[in-house]
Write a protein that holds these residues in place. Structure first.
Motif, mmCIF file in Angstrom:
data_model
loop_
_atom_site.group_PDB
_atom_site.id
_atom_site.type_symbol
_atom_site.label_atom_id
_atom_site.label_comp_id
_atom_site.label_asym_id
_atom_site.label_seq_id
_atom_site.Cartn_x
_atom_site.Cartn_y
_atom_site.Cartn_z
ATOM 1 N N GLU A 278 0.715 -1.032 -0.075
ATOM 2 C CA GLU A 278 0.099 -0.088 0.029
ATOM 3 C C GLU A 278 1.010 1.291 -0.002
ATOM 4 O O GLU A 278 0.641 2.298 -0.625
ATOM 5 N N LEU A 279 1.934 1.301 0.701
ATOM 6 C CA LEU A 279 2.779 2.519 1.073
ATOM 7 C C LEU A 279 3.197 2.728 -0.328
ATOM 8 O O LEU A 279 3.515 3.893 -1.045
ATOM 9 N N ILE A 280 3.909 1.669 -1.301
ATOM 10 C CA ILE A 280 4.606 1.952 -2.609
ATOM 11 C C ILE A 280 3.397 2.350 -3.529
ATOM 12 O O ILE A 280 3.864 3.293 -4.185
ATOM 13 N N THR A 281 2.167 1.924 -3.633
ATOM 14 C CA THR A 281 1.159 2.328 -4.427
ATOM 15 C C THR A 281 0.848 3.821 -4.208
ATOM 16 O O THR A 281 0.828 4.541 -5.083
ATOM 17 N N LYS A 282 0.610 3.935 -2.821
ATOM 18 C CA LYS A 282 0.553 5.789 -2.698
ATOM 19 C C LYS A 282 1.619 6.543 -2.729
ATOM 20 O O LYS A 282 1.414 7.648 -3.306
ATOM 21 N N ALA A 283 2.900 6.105 -2.577
ATOM 22 C CA ALA A 283 4.028 6.879 -2.582
ATOM 23 C C ALA A 283 4.729 7.094 -3.897
ATOM 24 O O ALA A 283 5.266 8.000 -4.354
ATOM 25 N N LYS A 284 4.465 6.042 -4.638
ATOM 26 C CA LYS A 284 5.235 5.934 -5.955
ATOM 27 C C LYS A 284 5.050 7.231 -6.930
ATOM 28 O O LYS A 284 6.169 7.653 -7.582
ATOM 29 N N PRO A 285 3.754 7.606 -7.057
ATOM 30 C CA PRO A 285 3.870 8.850 -7.779
ATOM 31 C C PRO A 285 4.500 10.227 -7.317
ATOM 32 O O PRO A 285 4.799 10.924 -8.304
ATOM 33 N N ILE A 286 4.923 10.210 -6.140
ATOM 34 C CA ILE A 286 5.508 11.461 -5.732
ATOM 35 C C ILE A 286 7.275 11.085 -5.383
ATOM 36 O O ILE A 286 7.767 12.249 -5.127
ATOM 37 N N ILE A 287 7.566 10.034 -5.528
ATOM 38 C CA ILE A 287 9.134 9.514 -5.514
ATOM 39 C C ILE A 287 9.697 10.110 -6.594
ATOM 40 O O ILE A 287 9.421 9.594 -7.754
ATOM 41 N N THR A 288 10.769 10.668 -6.437
ATOM 42 C CA THR A 288 11.532 11.130 -7.428
ATOM 43 C C THR A 288 13.002 10.439 -7.534
ATOM 44 O O THR A 288 13.629 10.558 -8.489
ATOM 45 N N GLY A 289 13.406 9.875 -6.542
ATOM 46 C CA GLY A 289 14.587 9.040 -6.531
ATOM 47 C C GLY A 289 14.758 8.333 -5.074
ATOM 48 O O GLY A 289 14.151 8.584 -4.008
ATOM 49 N N MET A 290 15.822 7.477 -5.172
ATOM 50 C CA MET A 290 16.381 6.637 -4.065
ATOM 51 C C MET A 290 17.508 6.532 -3.883
ATOM 52 O O MET A 290 18.211 6.265 -4.712
ATOM 53 N N SER A 291 18.198 6.570 -2.665
ATOM 54 C CA SER A 291 19.711 6.163 -2.445
ATOM 55 C C SER A 291 19.736 5.420 -1.300
ATOM 56 O O SER A 291 19.382 5.503 -0.158
ATOM 57 N N ASP A 292 20.324 4.319 -1.559
ATOM 58 C CA ASP A 292 20.747 3.260 -0.587
ATOM 59 C C ASP A 292 22.190 3.497 -0.438
ATOM 60 O O ASP A 292 23.030 3.599 -0.847
ATOM 61 N N TYR A 293 22.254 3.338 1.156
ATOM 62 C CA TYR A 293 23.681 3.434 1.937
ATOM 63 C C TYR A 293 23.972 1.774 2.188
ATOM 64 O O TYR A 293 23.043 1.020 1.825
ATOM 65 N N PRO A 294 25.115 1.661 2.169
ATOM 66 C CA PRO A 294 25.457 0.091 2.415
ATOM 67 C C PRO A 294 24.479 -0.593 3.413
ATOM 68 O O PRO A 294 24.340 -0.080 4.481
ATOM 69 N N SER A 295 23.960 -1.787 3.085
ATOM 70 C CA SER A 295 23.349 -2.496 4.236
ATOM 71 C C SER A 295 24.610 -2.943 5.201
ATOM 72 O O SER A 295 25.513 -3.532 4.463
ATOM 73 N N LEU A 296 24.257 -3.232 6.281
ATOM 74 C CA LEU A 296 25.204 -3.519 7.236
ATOM 75 C C LEU A 296 24.531 -4.869 8.051
ATOM 76 O O LEU A 296 23.564 -5.031 8.123
ATOM 77 N N ILE A 297 25.743 -5.720 8.422
ATOM 78 C CA ILE A 297 25.300 -6.735 9.428
ATOM 79 C C ILE A 297 25.886 -6.237 10.697
ATOM 80 O O ILE A 297 27.099 -5.598 11.084
ATOM 81 N N ILE A 298 24.972 -6.203 11.499
ATOM 82 C CA ILE A 298 24.814 -5.388 12.915
ATOM 83 C C ILE A 298 25.356 -6.248 13.833
ATOM 84 O O ILE A 298 25.081 -7.582 14.251
ATOM 85 N N LYS A 299 26.825 -5.953 14.394
ATOM 86 C CA LYS A 299 27.262 -6.928 15.388
ATOM 87 C C LYS A 299 27.007 -6.780 16.896
ATOM 88 O O LYS A 299 27.466 -7.364 17.741
ATOM 89 N N GLY A 300 26.369 -5.580 17.176
ATOM 90 C CA GLY A 300 26.055 -5.108 18.606
ATOM 91 C C GLY A 300 25.961 -3.628 18.601
ATOM 92 O O GLY A 300 25.856 -3.180 17.825
ATOM 93 N N GLY A 301 25.592 -3.255 19.830
ATOM 94 C CA GLY A 301 25.570 -2.055 20.306
ATOM 95 C C GLY A 301 24.106 -1.485 21.022
ATOM 96 O O GLY A 301 23.378 -2.844 21.296
ATOM 97 N N LYS A 302 23.739 -0.358 21.069
ATOM 98 C CA LYS A 302 22.731 -0.058 22.049
ATOM 99 C C LYS A 302 21.433 0.234 21.164
ATOM 100 O O LYS A 302 21.423 0.690 20.105
ATOM 101 N N GLY A 303 20.397 -0.187 21.812
ATOM 102 C CA GLY A 303 19.221 -0.043 20.947
ATOM 103 C C GLY A 303 18.385 -1.014 20.186
ATOM 104 O O GLY A 303 17.417 -1.146 19.782
ATOM 105 N N ILE A 304 18.972 -2.219 20.654
ATOM 106 C CA ILE A 304 18.581 -3.652 19.929
ATOM 107 C C ILE A 304 17.933 -4.425 21.037
ATOM 108 O O ILE A 304 18.631 -4.372 21.927
#
Length: 101
Positions: free
Chosen positions: A75-101
């Motif tokens: 649903e999000l993609i259907t609604k948002a697609k007409p107003i999206i002009t671009g996307m930028s992906d940053y590297p996907s990460l393997i999280i090894k630890g940290g706070k907030g998880i």
């Protein structure tokens, strides 16, 4: 523990960032009910009037891929697609630890 993260930005058409932000915050609210989604964070840069940033942490890559078939994302993609002009992906990460998880 290893987790999978995805992060990037989505650019909206001029004047449409708030609309895009609304859709993504709706998706973030729905992620509260997705067991293997640990973080789904949505933010903006006050210096850029068109971009919305997303940071996600998942149990693994497969969990993230499976989420794309959820009705809320379709649903999000259907609604948002007409107003999206671009996307930028940053590297996907393997999280090894940290706070907030």
């Amino acid at each position: 523990m290893e987790l999978y993260s995805v992060n990037g930005s989505i650019s909206a058409a001029d004047g449409k960032r708030e609309e895009l932000l609304t859709y993504l915050l709706e998706a973030a609210s729905e992620m509260e009910n997705v067991e293997n989604c640990y973080i789904y964070s949505v933010g903006i840069d006050p210096e850029d009037a068109n971009k919305v940033y997303i940071y996600e942490v998942w149990e693994d890559k497969e969990a993230h891929q499976n989420s794309l078939s959820l009705d809320v994302f379709k649903e999000l993609i259907t609604k948002a697609k007409p107003i999206i002009t671009g996307m930028s992906d940053y590297p996907s990460l393997i999280i090894k630890g940290g706070k907030g998880i």
